[in-house]
Design an enzyme around this catalytic site. Structure first.
Site, PDB file in Angstrom:
ATOM      1  N   GLU A  90       0.143  -0.863  10.754  1.00 30.09           N
ATOM      2  CA  GLU A  90       1.199  -2.187  10.771  1.00 30.09           C
ATOM      3  C   GLU A  90       2.508  -1.335  10.938  1.00 30.09           C
ATOM      4  O   GLU A  90       3.420  -1.722  10.059  1.00 30.09           O
ATOM      5  CB  GLU A  90       0.945  -2.854   9.826  1.00 30.09           C
ATOM      6  CG  GLU A  90      -0.461  -3.637  10.055  1.00 30.09           C
ATOM      7  CD  GLU A  90      -0.752  -4.590   9.177  1.00 30.09           C
ATOM      8  OE1 GLU A  90      -0.389  -4.703   7.861  1.00 30.09           O
ATOM      9  OE2 GLU A  90      -1.635  -5.441   9.213  1.00 30.09           O
TER      10      GLU A  90
ATOM     11  N   GLU B 105      -8.643  -4.508  12.099  1.00 30.18           N
ATOM     12  CA  GLU B 105      -8.830  -5.432  10.986  1.00 30.18           C
ATOM     13  C   GLU B 105      -8.823  -6.708  11.368  1.00 30.18           C
ATOM     14  O   GLU B 105      -8.048  -7.338  12.337  1.00 30.18           O
ATOM     15  CB  GLU B 105      -7.184  -5.356  10.105  1.00 30.18           C
ATOM     16  CG  GLU B 105      -7.241  -4.152   9.292  1.00 30.18           C
ATOM     17  CD  GLU B 105      -5.802  -4.126   8.199  1.00 30.18           C
ATOM     18  OE1 GLU B 105      -5.696  -5.143   8.047  1.00 30.18           O
ATOM     19  OE2 GLU B 105      -5.406  -3.371   8.306  1.00 30.18           O
TER      20      GLU B 105
HETATM   21  C1  BG6 Z   1      -3.074  -6.063   6.641  1.00 28.29           C
HETATM   22  C2  BG6 Z   1      -3.083  -4.844   5.760  1.00 28.29           C
HETATM   23  O1  BG6 Z   1      -1.983  -6.621   6.815  1.00 28.29           O
HETATM   24  O2  BG6 Z   1      -3.774  -6.993   6.008  1.00 28.29           O
HETATM   25  C3  BG6 Z   1      -3.995  -4.610   4.634  1.00 28.29           C
HETATM   26  O3  BG6 Z   1      -3.215  -3.946   6.766  1.00 28.29           O
HETATM   27  C4  BG6 Z   1      -4.127  -5.871   4.058  1.00 28.29           C
HETATM   28  O4  BG6 Z   1      -3.585  -3.627   3.979  1.00 28.29           O
HETATM   29  C5  BG6 Z   1      -4.739  -6.863   4.968  1.00 28.29           C
HETATM   30  O5  BG6 Z   1      -5.137  -5.850   2.902  1.00 28.29           O
HETATM   31  C6  BG6 Z   1      -5.055  -8.198   4.396  1.00 28.29           C
HETATM   32  O6  BG6 Z   1      -3.859  -8.695   3.602  1.00 28.29           O
HETATM   33  P1  BG6 Z   1      -4.128  -9.166   2.254  1.00 28.29           P
HETATM   34  O7  BG6 Z   1      -2.627  -9.559   2.029  1.00 28.29           O
HETATM   35  O8  BG6 Z   1      -5.045 -10.197   2.339  1.00 28.29           O
HETATM   36  O9  BG6 Z   1      -4.633  -8.282   1.510  1.00 28.29           O
END
Ligand code: BG6
Length: 493
Positions: free
Chosen positions: A190, A386
């Site tokens: 990101e 992701e």
């Molecule tokens: C992404 C990141 O933005 O979202 C991760 O790359 C992160 O590191 C994931 O864990 C989910 O976000 P969160 O804040 O729910 O952990």
């Protein structure tokens, strides 16, 4: 014949060292920015971004303690000691690929050393060998919110040009050591997030800079250094590893116009452009004109060295990867509009969408829209690295019945299929976040769970760290086994 994903489709899951690995002070590892991120239980979901405001004083306080309760990324899910069991569980689900990150401060504890930490390198050797045993392809993120803290404090992180040399020394070591073990690489997680959380992404501490303008200047200068470093890393990986594939990675924030008013449509376009500025630069190898205009408007001056433009132009990425959790709205006049928390930013509420336990708006169709947008723009293979649902799980008698997670994932997998089969998108893989429960990036909570596998540990580090298969574990196993057919047979609820 039933509908399926392409034969070569890479099914798997993702994690990141800073939230998953733990062992923050073991094996010669240095302290990273994640290890000083304090869990603030008093902070409300709406104000999660306050977790990222870290001052020099906060860092000093953090360094005086070895506490792991209020600094939960220090323990993560203790993958460091559970990697064999975790990889066996991934294999049981049938993973073809596992996205993980390497902790920079495990390899170079301070960031500026000349020699790497052998013990750290050995750890990842063991991880890659274990993955190879099961034919699971590693997809490695070189930098995922884990710059070494020493480098951050001494050099002011990525704002210092020396960051490129330090990073390239790290990449050189990784690519020499793992050249026969890792084919797929992502340079920065990101990369666009430097604007939203400059500390985690760029190692920038606000109070190290004299004014807001100087700080903003540092953000964009760091961004430039990361672009150059990413291009140099791409060059190095291509030169040293045959058949290697290198990707950029963005937070795919998808914006819809709040209304059909042309000014709202324009606003949505501008919001998207702010994000595309990052992938455009890494795919086309040059800054887009609208970004240069923005710098001019803000009085930002990027200091470049001779050759930077050429490096960026000559070493662009092979694939475009991204995270996608949901969508949001854009409006010219924001007065009176309802806001929801979103991934690293607040989002205008869309009345047509439901939200997660943490308020993130759920929108599988938005994934299809995103895939089409990105593919039409870049014509490069795409990788969803992701996607998942952070939810409160009920753990009873060793079981978690997470039909809500299954439903979320089913909708998104179906959307990916439609993008491939109907819209002609070249999508090469899917690594859902996070395949095993880990500490949340934004909230520092363990209770914001994403995994197919439950990790017995709560927000206050109480638990055995034992692993348990959730209902979604068996469901995902079936998805992979049938190459998606099991999802496509059923309608989305
Ligand atoms: C992404 C990141 O933005 O979202 C991760 O790359 C992160 O590191 C994931 O864990 C989910 O976000 P969160 O804040 O729910 O952990």
């Amino acid at each position: 014949m039933s509908r399926q994903f392409p034969k070569t489709f890479l099914w798997g899951g993702a994690t990141a060292a800073n939230q998953f690995e733990g062992a923050w002070n073991i094996g010669g590892k240095g302290v990273s920015v994640a290890d000083v991120a304090r869990f603030k239980p008093e902070i409300d979901v709406e104000d999660m971004h306050l977790q990222w405001e870290i001052s020099s004083k906060d860092i000093e306080t953090a360094l005086k303690t070895s506490d792991e309760i209020y600094y939960p990324k220090r323990h993560g899910s203790d993958f460091y000691h559970h990697y064999k069991e975790d990889i066996a569980l991934m294999a049981e689900m049938g993973f073809k690929v596992y996205r993980l990150s390497i902790s920079w401060s495990r390899i170079f504890p301070n960031g500026d050393e000349l020699e790497p930490n052998e013990e750290g390198l050995k750890f990842y050797d063991r991880v890659f060998d274990e993955l190879a045993k099961y034919n699971i392809e590693p997809l490695v993120t070189i930098s995922h919110y884990e710059p070494p803290l020493y480098f951050v404090r001494k050099y002011r992180g990525w704002s210092n040009r020396k960051s490129i040399d330090f990073f390239m020394r790290y990449v050189d070591v990784l690519t020499t050591r793992y050249k026969n073990k890792v084919k797929y690489w992502i340079t920065f997680n990101e990369i666009d997030s430097i604007e939203r959380h400059p500390f985690m992404t760029g190692g920038l501490i606000r109070d190290q800079f004299d004014s807001n303008h100087e700080f903003e200047q540092a953000i964009y200068q760091s961004m430039h250094h990361q672009f150059v470093a990413s291009a140099l890393a791409t060059k190095m990986i291509h030169n040293k590893i045959s058949n290697s594939q290198v990707g950029c990675m963005i937070t795919k924030l998808t914006f819809y116009p709040y209304s059909s008013k042309p000014e709202d449509v324009l606003e949505a376009q501008m919001d998207s452009r702010k994000l595309y500025a990052f992938s455009d630069t890494q795919v086309f190898g040059e800054y887009p004109a609208y970004l240069l205009n923005l710098y001019q408007k803000k009085g930002i001056e990027i200091i470049k060295e001779f050759g930077d433009d050429e490096i960026m132009k000559s070493h662009t990425v092979d694939f475009v990867s991204f995270s996608y959790y949901g969508s949001s709205c854009s409006a010219k006049n924001k007065e009176g509009l309802d806001y929801r928390p979103g991934n690293t930013s607040a989002a205008i509420k869309n009345p047509h969408l439901k939200a997660s336990d943490w308020g993130w708006q759920i929108d599988p169709t938005g994934l299809r829209i995103s895939l089409v947008e990105l593919y039409d723009r870049y014509r490069k293979p795409l990788f969803v690295v992701e996607n998942g649902l952070g939810a409160k799980d009920k753990f009873v008698n060793g079981k978690v019945h997470d039909d809500y997670r299954i439903n979320y994932l089913r909708g998104h997998i179906k959307a990916m299929y439609q993008a491939i089969a109907e819209d002609g998108v070249d999508l090469i893989g899917y690594t859902s976040w996070a395949c095993i429960d880990l500490v949340s990036n934004s909230s520092n909570q363990m209770s914001k769970r994403y995994g197919y596998i439950y990790v017995d540990c709560d927000d206050f580090n109480q638990g055995t760290y034992n692993r348990y298969r959730k209902d979604s574990f068996y469901w995902y196993k079936d998805v992979i086994e049938t190459n998606g057919a099991s999802v496509l047979e059923k309608e989305v609820e």
